[in-house]
Design a protein around this motif. Structure first.
Motif, PDB file in Angstrom:
ATOM      1  N   TYR A 121     -12.644   8.840 -13.599  1.00 41.77           N
ATOM      2  CA  TYR A 121     -12.883   7.433 -14.174  1.00 41.77           C
ATOM      3  C   TYR A 121     -12.539   6.500 -12.335  1.00 41.77           C
ATOM      4  O   TYR A 121     -13.332   5.953 -12.072  1.00 41.77           O
ATOM      5  CB  TYR A 121     -11.963   6.700 -14.922  1.00 41.77           C
ATOM      6  N   PHE A 122     -12.044   7.337 -11.918  1.00 46.26           N
ATOM      7  CA  PHE A 122     -11.212   7.247 -10.283  1.00 46.26           C
ATOM      8  C   PHE A 122     -12.150   7.090  -9.437  1.00 46.26           C
ATOM      9  O   PHE A 122     -12.778   6.293  -8.753  1.00 46.26           O
ATOM     10  CB  PHE A 122      -9.919   7.698  -9.890  1.00 46.26           C
ATOM     11  N   LYS A 165      -8.518  10.772 -16.443  1.00 45.73           N
ATOM     12  CA  LYS A 165      -8.503  10.169 -15.620  1.00 45.73           C
ATOM     13  C   LYS A 165      -8.768  10.006 -13.730  1.00 45.73           C
ATOM     14  O   LYS A 165      -9.406   9.081 -13.376  1.00 45.73           O
ATOM     15  CB  LYS A 165      -6.652   9.750 -15.235  1.00 45.73           C
ATOM     16  N   THR A 166      -9.432  11.053 -13.373  1.00 39.96           N
ATOM     17  CA  THR A 166      -9.481  11.358 -12.090  1.00 39.96           C
ATOM     18  C   THR A 166     -10.687  11.579 -12.157  1.00 39.96           C
ATOM     19  O   THR A 166     -11.461  10.166 -11.043  1.00 39.96           O
ATOM     20  CB  THR A 166      -9.334  12.646 -11.743  1.00 39.96           C
ATOM     21  N   GLU A 225       0.411  -0.649  -0.146  1.00 41.63           N
ATOM     22  CA  GLU A 225      -0.266  -0.117   0.385  1.00 41.63           C
ATOM     23  C   GLU A 225       0.829   1.715  -0.258  1.00 41.63           C
ATOM     24  O   GLU A 225       0.534   2.046  -0.613  1.00 41.63           O
ATOM     25  CB  GLU A 225      -1.118   0.105   0.795  1.00 41.63           C
ATOM     26  N   ASN A 250     -15.158   5.100  -9.913  1.00 40.01           N
ATOM     27  CA  ASN A 250     -15.436   3.397 -10.274  1.00 40.01           C
ATOM     28  C   ASN A 250     -14.606   3.244  -8.280  1.00 40.01           C
ATOM     29  O   ASN A 250     -14.289   2.165  -9.050  1.00 40.01           O
ATOM     30  CB  ASN A 250     -13.952   2.833 -11.415  1.00 40.01           C
ATOM     31  N   GLU A 251     -15.626   4.867  -7.799  1.00 42.46           N
ATOM     32  CA  GLU A 251     -14.637   4.611  -6.244  1.00 42.46           C
ATOM     33  C   GLU A 251     -13.453   4.202  -6.223  1.00 42.46           C
ATOM     34  O   GLU A 251     -13.090   2.529  -5.542  1.00 42.46           O
ATOM     35  CB  GLU A 251     -15.394   3.383  -5.267  1.00 42.46           C
ATOM     36  N   SER A 252     -12.687   4.060  -6.718  1.00 45.22           N
ATOM     37  CA  SER A 252     -11.249   3.930  -7.104  1.00 45.22           C
ATOM     38  C   SER A 252     -10.957   4.571  -5.299  1.00 45.22           C
ATOM     39  O   SER A 252     -11.474   5.134  -4.116  1.00 45.22           O
ATOM     40  CB  SER A 252     -10.299   3.744  -7.793  1.00 45.22           C
ATOM     41  N   PRO A 253      -9.389   3.383  -4.769  1.00 47.73           N
ATOM     42  CA  PRO A 253      -9.114   4.129  -2.784  1.00 47.73           C
ATOM     43  C   PRO A 253      -8.219   5.590  -3.260  1.00 47.73           C
ATOM     44  O   PRO A 253      -8.514   5.527  -4.321  1.00 47.73           O
ATOM     45  CB  PRO A 253      -7.488   3.279  -2.897  1.00 47.73           C
ATOM     46  N   PHE A 271      -5.719   7.470  -5.208  1.00 43.53           N
ATOM     47  CA  PHE A 271      -5.961   7.830  -6.568  1.00 43.53           C
ATOM     48  C   PHE A 271      -6.174   9.158  -6.728  1.00 43.53           C
ATOM     49  O   PHE A 271      -6.562   9.980  -7.680  1.00 43.53           O
ATOM     50  CB  PHE A 271      -6.724   6.744  -7.432  1.00 43.53           C
ATOM     51  N   TRP A 272      -7.817   9.170  -6.128  1.00 47.38           N
ATOM     52  CA  TRP A 272      -8.687  10.505  -7.033  1.00 47.38           C
ATOM     53  C   TRP A 272      -8.102  11.580  -5.707  1.00 47.38           C
ATOM     54  O   TRP A 272      -8.002  12.626  -7.327  1.00 47.38           O
ATOM     55  CB  TRP A 272     -10.386  10.576  -6.563  1.00 47.38           C
TER      56      TRP A 272
END
Length: 93
Positions: free
Chosen positions: A53-54, A50-51, A5, A57-60, A63-64
């Motif tokens: 998309y993050f 890209k942001t 991580e 998609n509820e990325s960690p 990322f955002w």
């Protein structure tokens, strides 16, 4: 798990800082002469997509958050173009 991580966070943070040397160079030179504005616009377009998309998609969070930092750096560089470029300021009135 903690190491992986931390490594991932360091990777996205270092990518987020790609525009920082350009921002600092512009500030030091008090000029954006020679810098490609089209390149920065393309950086920003990619960072926004890209942001987005993050977020969708509820990325960690890292990322955002790093994507947002990239967008802010892109905007700051573009603001430098407006501030330092006399031709641009003259055209804008």
């Amino acid at each position: 798990m903690l190491f992986v991580e931390a490594l991932g966070s360091l990777a996205v943070l270092s990518e987020a800082m790609l525009g920082l040397p350009q921002l600092l160079q512009n500030f030091q030179n008090r000029s954006t002469r020679g810098m490609s504005v089209k390149m920065v616009l393309l950086w920003m377009a990619g960072d926004v997509f890209k942001t987005t998309y993050f977020v969708i998609n509820e990325s960690p969070a890292q990322f955002w958050v790093c994507g947002t930092v990239q967008i802010l750096l892109d905007v700051a560089i573009l603001l430098q173009v407006l501030y330092y470029d006399l031709d641009t300021r003259a055209k804008l009135g």
